[in-house]
Structure formats: structure tokens, C-alpha cells
Design a protein around this motif. Sequence first.
Motif, PDB file in Angstrom:
ATOM      1  N   LEU A   1      63.740  15.070 -13.845  1.00 35.58           N
ATOM      2  CA  LEU A   1      63.247  16.421 -14.125  1.00 35.58           C
ATOM      3  C   LEU A   1      62.885  17.158 -12.840  1.00 35.58           C
ATOM      4  N   SER A   2      62.315  16.443 -11.884  1.00 36.15           N
ATOM      5  CA  SER A   2      62.001  17.060 -10.592  1.00 36.15           C
ATOM      6  C   SER A   2      63.268  17.520  -9.891  1.00 36.15           C
ATOM      7  N   ASP A   3      64.304  16.698  -9.996  1.00 37.31           N
ATOM      8  CA  ASP A   3      65.592  17.058  -9.405  1.00 37.31           C
ATOM      9  C   ASP A   3      66.181  18.291 -10.091  1.00 37.31           C
ATOM     10  N   LEU A   4      66.089  18.336 -11.417  1.00 33.53           N
ATOM     11  CA  LEU A   4      66.598  19.487 -12.164  1.00 33.53           C
ATOM     12  C   LEU A   4      65.808  20.751 -11.828  1.00 33.53           C
ATOM     13  N   ASP A   5      64.514  20.593 -11.576  1.00 36.08           N
ATOM     14  CA  ASP A   5      63.675  21.749 -11.262  1.00 36.08           C
ATOM     15  C   ASP A   5      64.041  22.376  -9.916  1.00 36.08           C
ATOM     16  N   THR A   6      64.755  21.622  -9.072  1.00 32.69           N
ATOM     17  CA  THR A   6      65.203  22.182  -7.794  1.00 32.69           C
ATOM     18  C   THR A   6      66.481  23.001  -7.942  1.00 32.69           C
ATOM     19  N   GLY A   7      67.061  22.983  -9.148  1.00 29.10           N
ATOM     20  CA  GLY A   7      68.282  23.750  -9.377  1.00 29.10           C
ATOM     21  C   GLY A   7      69.519  22.908  -9.557  1.00 29.10           C
ATOM     22  N   ASN A   8      69.408  21.604  -9.348  1.00 25.16           N
ATOM     23  CA  ASN A   8      70.553  20.726  -9.583  1.00 25.16           C
ATOM     24  C   ASN A   8      70.835  20.646 -11.081  1.00 25.16           C
ATOM     25  N   THR A   9      72.059  20.381 -11.431  1.00 23.11           N
ATOM     26  CA  THR A   9      72.412  20.251 -12.843  1.00 23.11           C
ATOM     27  C   THR A   9      73.458  19.160 -13.012  1.00 23.11           C
ATOM     28  N   TYR A  10      73.667  18.732 -14.258  1.00 22.99           N
ATOM     29  CA  TYR A  10      74.588  17.637 -14.542  1.00 22.99           C
ATOM     30  C   TYR A  10      75.387  17.942 -15.792  1.00 22.99           C
ATOM     31  N   ASP A  11      76.558  17.326 -15.888  1.00 27.42           N
ATOM     32  CA  ASP A  11      77.412  17.484 -17.063  1.00 27.42           C
ATOM     33  C   ASP A  11      77.045  16.493 -18.156  1.00 27.42           C
ATOM     34  N   LEU A  12      76.300  15.442 -17.787  1.00 24.05           N
ATOM     35  CA  LEU A  12      75.885  14.431 -18.753  1.00 24.05           C
ATOM     36  C   LEU A  12      74.696  13.661 -18.189  1.00 24.05           C
ATOM     37  N   ILE A  13      73.740  13.339 -19.083  1.00 21.05           N
ATOM     38  CA  ILE A  13      72.629  12.466 -18.725  1.00 21.05           C
ATOM     39  C   ILE A  13      72.729  11.210 -19.577  1.00 21.05           C
ATOM     40  N   VAL A  14      72.769  10.052 -18.931  1.00 20.81           N
ATOM     41  CA  VAL A  14      72.769   8.765 -19.611  1.00 20.81           C
ATOM     42  C   VAL A  14      71.405   8.137 -19.350  1.00 20.81           C
ATOM     43  N   THR A  15      70.638   7.871 -20.405  1.00 17.99           N
ATOM     44  CA  THR A  15      69.267   7.395 -20.194  1.00 17.99           C
ATOM     45  C   THR A  15      68.899   6.254 -21.132  1.00 17.99           C
ATOM     46  N   ASP A  16      68.071   5.358 -20.620  1.00 13.96           N
ATOM     47  CA  ASP A  16      67.503   4.312 -21.468  1.00 13.96           C
ATOM     48  C   ASP A  16      66.681   4.995 -22.567  1.00 13.96           C
ATOM     49  N   ALA A  17      66.835   4.521 -23.802  1.00 14.23           N
ATOM     50  CA  ALA A  17      66.116   5.144 -24.916  1.00 14.23           C
ATOM     51  C   ALA A  17      64.618   4.875 -24.851  1.00 14.23           C
ATOM     52  N   MET A  18      64.233   3.699 -24.344  1.00 14.03           N
ATOM     53  CA  MET A  18      62.822   3.323 -24.286  1.00 14.03           C
ATOM     54  C   MET A  18      62.476   2.848 -22.881  1.00 14.03           C
ATOM     55  N   MET A  19      61.503   3.521 -22.255  1.00 16.18           N
ATOM     56  CA  MET A  19      61.046   3.144 -20.926  1.00 16.18           C
ATOM     57  C   MET A  19      59.525   3.067 -20.915  1.00 16.18           C
ATOM     58  N   THR A  20      58.961   2.452 -19.885  1.00 14.20           N
ATOM     59  CA  THR A  20      57.518   2.258 -19.813  1.00 14.20           C
ATOM     60  C   THR A  20      56.771   3.583 -19.744  1.00 14.20           C
ATOM     61  N   LYS A  21      57.273   4.506 -18.917  1.00 13.96           N
ATOM     62  CA  LYS A  21      56.563   5.762 -18.698  1.00 13.96           C
ATOM     63  C   LYS A  21      56.977   6.876 -19.648  1.00 13.96           C
ATOM     64  N   ALA A  22      58.116   6.744 -20.278  1.00  9.95           N
ATOM     65  CA  ALA A  22      58.583   7.782 -21.195  1.00  9.95           C
ATOM     66  C   ALA A  22      59.715   7.223 -22.024  1.00  9.95           C
ATOM     67  N   ASP A  23      60.065   7.937 -23.092  1.00  6.43           N
ATOM     68  CA  ASP A  23      61.214   7.506 -23.880  1.00  6.43           C
ATOM     69  C   ASP A  23      62.277   8.599 -23.857  1.00  6.43           C
ATOM     70  N   GLY A  24      63.448   8.258 -24.387  1.00  2.00           N
ATOM     71  CA  GLY A  24      64.558   9.194 -24.375  1.00  2.00           C
ATOM     72  C   GLY A  24      64.253  10.510 -25.066  1.00  2.00           C
ATOM     73  N   PRO A  25      63.692  10.478 -26.291  1.00  2.00           N
ATOM     74  CA  PRO A  25      63.377  11.741 -26.974  1.00  2.00           C
ATOM     75  C   PRO A  25      62.445  12.640 -26.187  1.00  2.00           C
ATOM     76  N   SER A  26      61.496  12.051 -25.455  1.00  2.00           N
ATOM     77  CA  SER A  26      60.591  12.862 -24.636  1.00  2.00           C
ATOM     78  C   SER A  26      61.358  13.578 -23.526  1.00  2.00           C
ATOM     79  N   LEU A  27      62.342  12.889 -22.973  1.00  2.00           N
ATOM     80  CA  LEU A  27      63.177  13.515 -21.949  1.00  2.00           C
ATOM     81  C   LEU A  27      63.971  14.670 -22.539  1.00  2.00           C
ATOM     82  N   VAL A  28      64.518  14.467 -23.740  1.00  2.00           N
ATOM     83  CA  VAL A  28      65.260  15.543 -24.401  1.00  2.00           C
ATOM     84  C   VAL A  28      64.349  16.740 -24.652  1.00  2.00           C
TER      85      VAL A  28
END
Length: 216
Positions: free
Chosen positions: A42-69
Motif C-alpha cells: 500500500l505504501s508503494d501504491l501511495d507513491t503512484g506505482n500501480t500493478y496489473d495484478l496483485i497476488v496475495t496470501d489470503a491469511m497473514m499475521t498482520k492482515a488478511d487478503g480481504p483487508s487488503l482489498v
Amino acid sequence: MKDRRIAIVDEHQLFLDGMRNLLLSFSLVFAVTTFNTPDDLLSDLDTGNTYDLIVTDAMMTKADGPSLVDALVSRALKIPVLFLSGSDDPLSFAEIMKGGASGSISKKADKTMFFQAVETVMGGGVFTDLEDSALVPVSTGLRYGAAEDHASVPKLSGRQLEILQHIRRGMSNKDVAVHLLISENTVKSHLKLMFRQLGVTKRTACIQKAQHYGLI
């Protein structure tokens, strides 16, 4: 051809490195960037970078996939997201999709299926191997509406097409669930996704639109 940019998010560096190498083995036109946490992405995206696809672990210690979405939606960023799910992840297909993600695939999926998932989601389709390991996207030729641009044909999974066929025969959601050995909520979730993909709000219209595109 411009490189298609893919971001991968996972807490484990060895897994990230393996995923990066796997993606790069598919195509020379993939540019892959890895992140250890959703916040780093998210910090990287906030700098203006963008991506055509994000592949992410659904469950992580600090956050989960739905929270990222949710964070992507709050930033008005329309980037397709593919979840990587472990065997012990509690997230259901409906929970994954209701937040706006585009698909999910098991971390144990083989290389061919993973490539199908990446290509389908990056191309605007929906992919999942939850509930049924044989659930893969199906590409069909146009029988109706032949003048349609093939690239504009909605991408429905094999399971979704199977559900449509049963509904066309007059089966209720409950009957379809019993016949396919899945939950009624799963049938409803698939229908909701198909309604969105086909731009309709009713079952009859969904069937008619699918026939128009030559999907059934």
C-alpha cells in the motif's frame, strides 16, 4: 510489448522468491515485485506505482487478503487480486469474492492451474479452485451474437457454467446444491458473480445473456 506488472504479497521470503521465479518462468513480459506485508504494498501504491495484478496470501499475521482489498477499494484502485489460500484458511469462496477480489487458488495448485488463474484474473475474469479442484475457467466459441468481440465475452468458470446448465433446466438453487454436492450459499455466490459478469439481475436474463455469448 509492455511488461505486465505483478505484485506478490507474502510474509515468507522463501515463498515470495519461489512465486517470483514461477511467474517469471511463464513469460518474459511479466515484471514481478514482492512485498512482505500488505502495508508495504500500500505504501508503494501511495507513491503512484500501480500493478496489473496483485497476488496475495489470503491469511497473514498482520492482515488478511480481504483487508487488503478493502484498502484498495478505499483508494479507488481497481487492481485485480488473486488470493493464495492454504488448506487451513477459514475464508470461503463467498467471503473472498464479496470484498471485490477476482479469484483464489490453493498454494498447492500445480503450475498449469496457477498460470490459468493468473491469466484469467489478469484478463478480467474470475477464477477459483475452492470447493472443487477441477474448477477451471472455460473458453468457448460464440454460437450466438457472432458479431461480438471475442475479447469482450465474459469469462465464467466451469462450475459456473455447470450451475447455469442446471438452472436452465428449471432446477432451484437448493436442487442444484444437492445435485453438485455443494452448499446452497455457494450456488448463490456463483449466481451473484455471474450476474455481475453478465450485467444482469435475474436468473432468466442470466441464462439469456449466457446463450447470447454462446457460453451455454
